[in-house]
Design a protein around this motif. Structure first.
Motif, PDB file in Angstrom:
ATOM      1  N   LYS A   1       0.913  -1.309  -0.141  1.00 13.45           N
ATOM      2  CA  LYS A   1      -0.065   0.038  -0.006  1.00 13.45           C
ATOM      3  C   LYS A   1       0.868   1.268  -0.068  1.00 13.45           C
ATOM      4  O   LYS A   1       0.450   2.174  -0.965  1.00 13.45           O
ATOM      5  CB  LYS A   1      -1.099   0.040   1.106  1.00 13.45           C
ATOM      6  CG  LYS A   1      -1.983  -1.086   1.297  1.00 13.45           C
ATOM      7  CD  LYS A   1      -2.851  -1.086   2.447  1.00 13.45           C
ATOM      8  CE  LYS A   1      -2.070  -1.210   3.898  1.00 13.45           C
ATOM      9  NZ  LYS A   1      -1.509  -2.543   3.811  1.00 13.45           N
ATOM     10  N   SER A   2       1.822   1.290   0.804  1.00 18.39           N
ATOM     11  CA  SER A   2       2.724   2.635   0.925  1.00 18.39           C
ATOM     12  C   SER A   2       3.344   2.825  -0.475  1.00 18.39           C
ATOM     13  O   SER A   2       3.445   3.721  -0.761  1.00 18.39           O
ATOM     14  CB  SER A   2       3.665   2.506   2.046  1.00 18.39           C
ATOM     15  OG  SER A   2       3.048   1.599   3.257  1.00 18.39           O
ATOM     16  N   THR A   3       3.879   1.779  -0.752  1.00 16.77           N
ATOM     17  CA  THR A   3       4.822   1.615  -2.119  1.00 16.77           C
ATOM     18  C   THR A   3       3.821   2.197  -3.083  1.00 16.77           C
ATOM     19  O   THR A   3       4.045   3.125  -3.857  1.00 16.77           O
ATOM     20  CB  THR A   3       5.257   0.509  -2.485  1.00 16.77           C
ATOM     21  OG1 THR A   3       5.840  -0.198  -1.519  1.00 16.77           O
ATOM     22  CG2 THR A   3       6.313   0.492  -3.547  1.00 16.77           C
TER      23      THR A   3
ATOM     24  N   ASP B   1       5.689  -7.187 -11.364  1.00 14.95           N
ATOM     25  CA  ASP B   1       7.002  -7.643 -11.641  1.00 14.95           C
ATOM     26  C   ASP B   1       7.526  -8.785 -11.226  1.00 14.95           C
ATOM     27  O   ASP B   1       8.457  -9.328 -11.958  1.00 14.95           O
ATOM     28  CB  ASP B   1       7.685  -6.498 -11.260  1.00 14.95           C
ATOM     29  CG  ASP B   1       7.727  -6.103  -9.694  1.00 14.95           C
ATOM     30  OD1 ASP B   1       8.631  -6.474  -8.988  1.00 14.95           O
ATOM     31  OD2 ASP B   1       6.751  -5.951  -9.301  1.00 14.95           O
TER      32      ASP B   1
END
Ligand code: GDP
Ligand code: GDP
Length: 464
Positions: free
Chosen positions: A216-218, A325
Motif C-alpha cells: 500500500k505505501s509503495t 513484476d
C-alpha cells in the motif's frame, strides 16, 4: 413556449431548495419576514432544455390567514391559479403527513396538471416514503433529491408529459446564464441523457486498503510521486485522518493516506499497524476504494474480508494485484486471478481487477482509469421509465414463482439513490420473494444498464 410552474407543499419538504436549484439561486429564501411584500413573484428558471418561470410560493405564504391550514390553502390557491403546472412536493424521509393529504385534495380539485415529487431520496430511509406517496392518488411519484440534484431528468420528463412536447422546444438553444447561477443541476443539455451529469470538478476521494505488506505505501508513493512531501494534516484535521491532494490527468484526487497515518503513528506512538477502526474510517471517507492484493499471495482470508467490507459499505471497489513484476506467466496468472475473483467475491459481478507494480510504476494509469470508470458507474442513475420498460420485459421472460398457489407479482421499480445505485421494487409479497429471483433482477439490471463492478442495493416493498 414558456410556462409557469408552482412548487407546492407543506413546510420543510424542500420547496425552497428545489426553487433555488431551478432558479439558479444560491441562497435560500430565509429573510422572508411575514408581511414583507416581495416585488417579484416569479423567477426565470431552467431544467435541462426547459425554460420557464418558477413561482415563488414562499412569498405567498405571508398571505393573511390565521391558521396554518388557511395559509397553506391561500398559498396553494394563489400559486396554482397563476401556474400552468404544479409540482407537489412531499418529504419521502418523513413519509405522508395529514397536511400532505390536504394539499393533494386541494390540488385534485383545481384540475391543473400536477407532478407529485417525493424529495430527499438521498436519505436511505426515503424508499418507503416514495412508495407511500402513491396513496395520494396523484399518480406516479417522481423521486428526487432537490439538495443533490438527483431525479432531475425524471422531473423534466414529467413536466413534458404534463404540458406537451412543445414546451421542450426551448426558444433559445444556447444555455442562458441566469443571474447568480451556479452550474448545479441537469446541465446535460441532451434531454435523453439518463445520468446525472458526472461531476468531475469535485475531488474524487480514494482510499487504498489491504492487509499488511501487500504494498500500500509503495503504491501511494508511486501515485503521488516519491519526493512529494505529504501535505500533512490539513487545517482542523487530526492525526487520524490525513489526506493528500493530487492531480491525475487534470482530475482532482483526494487520497486518504493510510500509509501516512501509519508513518505518523510510528513516530508518535510506535504503532505498527492501523487499527480496524482506522481502516473502516478510510473506507467510509472514500468514494472509490483500491483494495490491494499481493499477486504472489492473493486471496488470503484477510484479503477477502477486506474486499467484502468495502462492498458492504457500499463503496466503489477496484482490485489491484500488486507486485506484478514478480509474476512470470502473466497472461495465465491474470486469467486465473480474474476467474478466482468472480468465484471468491461473488457479491459484486464484474469487479475491476488491474495488475500493477507499485515498485516499477507499471499499470498505474490503467488502475486510475479503472478507478474513474468504477466511480462513474457508482454514480449512475437510470430513469424510472427505462427501468420499468426493462422490468416488464424481464418479468415476462422469466415470471416470478408462485407461492402457495398464487403467483408473486412484481409491479414497479424505481432507482431511489446512487453512490451506489439503489432500487426499490414493489411487489405483492416481499416476504415470499425468493433470493434467487432478486438475484435474477440484480443480474438483469447490471447487464441492461451496464452496472458492473459496483454494489447494487435492492429493497422490496409491498405494493399495497
Ligand atoms: P421548504 O420549507 O419546503 O421550502 O423546505 P426547504 O427547502 O427550506 O428545506 C427544508 C429542509 O430540508 C432543509 O434543511 C433542507 O436542507 C432539507 N432538504 C431539502 N431538500 C433535501 C434533499 O433533497 N435531501 C435532504 N436530505 N434534505 C433536503
Ligand atoms: P504495506 O504494508 O501494504 O504498506 O506494504 P509496503 O508498501 O510497505 O510494501 C511491503 C513490501 O513489499 C516492501 O518490501 C516493498 O518493497 C514490497 N513491494 C511493494 N510493492 C511492490 C511491487 O510492486 N513489487 C515488488 N517486487 N515488491 C513490492
Amino acid at each position: 413556449m414558456t410556462f409557469k410552474l408552482a412548487i407546492i407543499g407543506r413546510p420543510n419538504v424542500g420547496k425552497s431548495t428545489l426553487f433555488n436549484r431551478l432558479a439558479g439561486r444560491r441562497m435560500a429564501i430565509v429573510d422572508d419576514t411575514p408581511g414583507v411584500t416581495r416585488d417579484r413573484r416569479s423567477h426565470p428558471a431552467r431544467l435541462q432544455d426547459l425554460r420557464f418561470e418558477v413561482i415563488d410560493t414562499a412569498g405567498l405564504e405571508s398571505a393573511a390567514a390565521p391558521t396554518l391550514e388557511g395559509r397553506m390553502r391561500a398559498q396553494t390557491e394563489l400559486a396554482i391559479d397563476e401556474a400552468d403546472i404544479a409540482v407537489f412536493m412531499i418529504d419521502a424521509r418523513a413519509g405522508i403527513m395529514p397536511d400532505d393529504s390536504t394539499f393533494a385534495n386541494l390540488l385534485r380539485r383545481k384540475g391543473k396538471p400536477v407532478i407529485l415529487v417525493a424529495n430527499k431520496i438521498d436519505v436511505n430511509a426515503a424508499a418507503a416514503g416514495v412508495l407511500d406517496a402513491w396513496e395520494l392518488g396523484l399518480g406516479e411519484p417522481v423521486a428526487v433529491s432537490a439538495e443533490h440534484g438527483l431525479g432531475m431528468s425524471d422531473l423534466r420528463d414529467a413536466i413534458v408529459a404534463g404540458l406537451g412536447e412543445e414546451v421542450a422546444l426551448a426558444e433559445d438553444p444556447e444555455p442562458v446564464a441566469l443571474p447568480g447561477e451556479e452550474i448545479a443541476v441537469g446541465e446535460d443539455i441532451d434531454p435523453d441523457a439518463e445520468q446525472v451529469p458526472y461531476d468531475s470538478g469535485k475531488p474524487l476521494r480514494i482510499a487504498v486498503v489491504g492487509r499488511p505488506n501487500v504494498g500500500k505505501s509503495t503504491l501511494i508513493n508511486a501515485l503521488i510521486g516519491q519526493d512529494r512531501m505529504l501535505t500533512g494534516p490539513e487545517a482542523g484535521i487530526t492525526r487520524d485522518s490525513i489526506s493528500v491532494d493530487w492531480l491525475w490527468r487534470e482530475r482532482k484526487i483526494k487520497l486518504f493516506d493510510t500509509a501516512g497515518m501509519r508513518r505518523k503513528a510510528r513516530v508518535q506512538e510506535k504503532l505498527e499497524k492501523l487499527s480496524v477502526a482506522d481502516g473502516l474510517r478510510a473506507i467510509r471517507f472514500a468514494e472509490v476504494v483500491i483494495v490491494v492484493f499481493d499477486a504472489t499471495m492473493p486471496f488470503e482470508k484477510q484479503d477477502l474480508q477486506i474486499a467484502d467490507l468495502v462492498m458492504r459499505e457500499g463503496r466503489a471497489p477496484v482490485l489491484a494485484f500488486n507486485k506484478w513484476d514478480l509474476i512470470e506467466d502473466r497472461q495465465e496468472t491474470l486469467a486465473e486471478l480474474r476467474e478466482k475473483t468472480e468465484r471468491l467475491l461473488p457479491q459484486v459481478r464484474g469487479l475491476q481487477a488491474v495488475p500493477i507494480s507499485g515498485e516499477t510504476g507499471r499499470g498505474l494509469d490503467k488502475l486510475m482509469e479503472a478507478v474513474e470508470r468504477t466511480h462513474r458507474t457508482w454514480n449512475s442513475r437510470v430513469s424510472t421509465a427505462r427501468l420499468n420498460r426493462w422490468l416488464e420485459a424481464a418479468t415476462a421472460q422469466h415470471p416470478p414463482p408462485a407461492v402457495a398457489g398464487r403467483r408473486l407479482k412484481v409491479k414497479y421499480i424505481t432507482q431511489i439513490k446512487a453512490r451506489p445505485p439503489g432500487f426499490v421494487v414493489s411487489c405483492s409479497r416481499p416476504d415470499a420473494m425468493p433470493q434467487s429471483y432478486v438475484r435474477y433482477l440484480v443480474n438483469g439490471l447490471r447487464e441492461t444498464f451496464g452496472l458492473f463492478g459496483v454494489p447494487i442495493r435492492i429493497a422490496l416493498r409491498t405494493s399495497e
